[in-house]
Enzyme design. Sequence first.
Site, PDB file in Angstrom:
ATOM      1  N   SER A 195       0.828  -1.213   0.000  1.00 23.30           N
ATOM      2  CA  SER A 195       0.000   0.000   0.000  1.00 23.30           C
ATOM      3  C   SER A 195       0.862   1.263   0.000  1.00 23.30           C
ATOM      4  O   SER A 195       2.011   1.262   0.440  1.00 23.30           O
ATOM      5  CB  SER A 195      -0.904   0.031   1.237  1.00 23.30           C
ATOM      6  OG  SER A 195      -1.642  -1.159   1.344  1.00 23.30           O
TER       7      SER A 195
HETATM    8  N1  SAH Z   1      -0.526  -5.229   3.945  1.00 26.30           N
HETATM    9  C1  SAH Z   1       0.286  -5.493   2.757  1.00 26.30           C
HETATM   10  C2  SAH Z   1      -0.393  -5.127   1.461  1.00 26.30           C
HETATM   11  C3  SAH Z   1      -1.512  -6.003   1.205  1.00 26.30           C
HETATM   12  S1  SAH Z   1      -2.001  -6.274  -0.450  1.00 26.30           S
HETATM   13  C4  SAH Z   1       1.633  -4.822   2.836  1.00 26.30           C
HETATM   14  O1  SAH Z   1       1.892  -4.067   3.793  1.00 26.30           O
HETATM   15  O2  SAH Z   1       2.447  -5.072   1.953  1.00 26.30           O
HETATM   16  C5  SAH Z   1      -3.300  -7.396  -0.016  1.00 26.30           C
HETATM   17  C6  SAH Z   1      -2.857  -8.790   0.321  1.00 26.30           C
HETATM   18  O3  SAH Z   1      -4.018  -9.498   0.739  1.00 26.30           O
HETATM   19  C7  SAH Z   1      -2.294  -9.558  -0.850  1.00 26.30           C
HETATM   20  O4  SAH Z   1      -1.016 -10.032  -0.533  1.00 26.30           O
HETATM   21  C8  SAH Z   1      -3.288 -10.696  -1.059  1.00 26.30           C
HETATM   22  O5  SAH Z   1      -2.691 -11.902  -1.491  1.00 26.30           O
HETATM   23  C9  SAH Z   1      -3.885 -10.841   0.321  1.00 26.30           C
HETATM   24  N2  SAH Z   1      -5.204 -11.475   0.383  1.00 26.30           N
HETATM   25  C10 SAH Z   1      -6.225 -11.386  -0.499  1.00 26.30           C
HETATM   26  N3  SAH Z   1      -7.267 -12.113  -0.067  1.00 26.30           N
HETATM   27  C11 SAH Z   1      -6.896 -12.691   1.117  1.00 26.30           C
HETATM   28  C12 SAH Z   1      -7.537 -13.549   2.041  1.00 26.30           C
HETATM   29  N4  SAH Z   1      -8.777 -14.029   1.860  1.00 26.30           N
HETATM   30  N5  SAH Z   1      -6.862 -13.926   3.153  1.00 26.30           N
HETATM   31  C13 SAH Z   1      -5.590 -13.482   3.365  1.00 26.30           C
HETATM   32  N6  SAH Z   1      -4.938 -12.677   2.517  1.00 26.30           N
HETATM   33  C14 SAH Z   1      -5.579 -12.267   1.408  1.00 26.30           C
END
Ligand code: SAH
Length: 234
Positions: free
Chosen positions: A86
Site C-alpha cells: 500500500s
Molecule cells: N498489507 C500489505 C499489502 C496487502 S495487499 C503490505 O503491507 O504489503 C493485499 C494482500 O491481501 C495480498 O497479498 C493478497 O494476497 C492478500 N489477500 C487477499 N485475499 C486474502 C484472504 N482471503 N486472506 C488473506 N490474505 C488475502
Amino acid sequence: MIRRAILLFVISAVGFSGLLSAAPEDAYMKKREQMVAQQIGARGISDPRILQVMRAVPRHLFVPPAYRDDSYEDHPLPIGHDQTISQPYIVAYMTQAALLRSTDKVLEIGTGSGYQAAVLAEMVEKVYTIEIVPELAEESAQRLKSLGYENIFVRCGDGYQGWPEEAPFDAIIVTAAPATVPEELVRQLKIGGRMIVPVGSMEQELIRLIKTQEGVRKESLLPVRFVPMVHGDQ
Ligand code: SAH
C-alpha cells in the site's frame, strides 16, 4: 549522532523493542524523512508514535529490488503475484485509525510484503497476520524474521476465517477489500475493539467498526482502492 540519541531515547521511553533500536542509519533515511513530512504529516497524520515509526521502518526492504528507489514515493508498488504494497499514507492512516495502544494484540489480513505488519509491530505488543498466497506468506515471514521482529506471527491461510486460536483481538486491520464486512472477523474482535476495513468492489470505502456491548458502530473514513480479498476456494 544527536538525532540517533534522541531516537533511542524516544524508543526506550515508550518501551519499544526490536527493529527501531537496532536500525542502522541507512541510505534511505533522508527519503523516509521526506516521505513522512510531505505525504504523512502534511496530510494530517499527527500521532507522533506513527510518524516516528514511519521514519524508522525501512520500506525499501519490503519491495522487489527493482523498485527500491521508488519505495518512498506517494503510491503503491507491485510486490509480485499481482499484489501490491500500500501507499505509505494509507498505511499510516489505517494505523492511526485503529486507535492502538502499546498493549494491543492485533490481527492483520493480507500480509503482502509484511510492511504494514512491521509498522504495527512497532506500535503494539503482538501482531498476527494472515496471507493467502503461500509464496508471499513465506517471503514475508523470512523478511520479518531477518529484520529481527519477534512479535509478528505469519500464517498462510484464508483471512475470512480469522485466527480463532488467538482471538479476541484489540484491533483487526484488513488490507484487501471484501465485498461486505466479514462476520467472522467481527466475532474475533474484543468489546471495545476496532476493525479497519476497505469494503466494496470497484468503489471501495475504508470503514472503521467499533464493537461495543450494544453492537457494532460503523464510521465511514475514506474512499480507497485495494486489491480484492479473495475467497479460499478461488
Ligand atoms: N498489507 C500489505 C499489502 C496487502 S495487499 C503490505 O503491507 O504489503 C493485499 C494482500 O491481501 C495480498 O497479498 C493478497 O494476497 C492478500 N489477500 C487477499 N485475499 C486474502 C484472504 N482471503 N486472506 C488473506 N490474505 C488475502
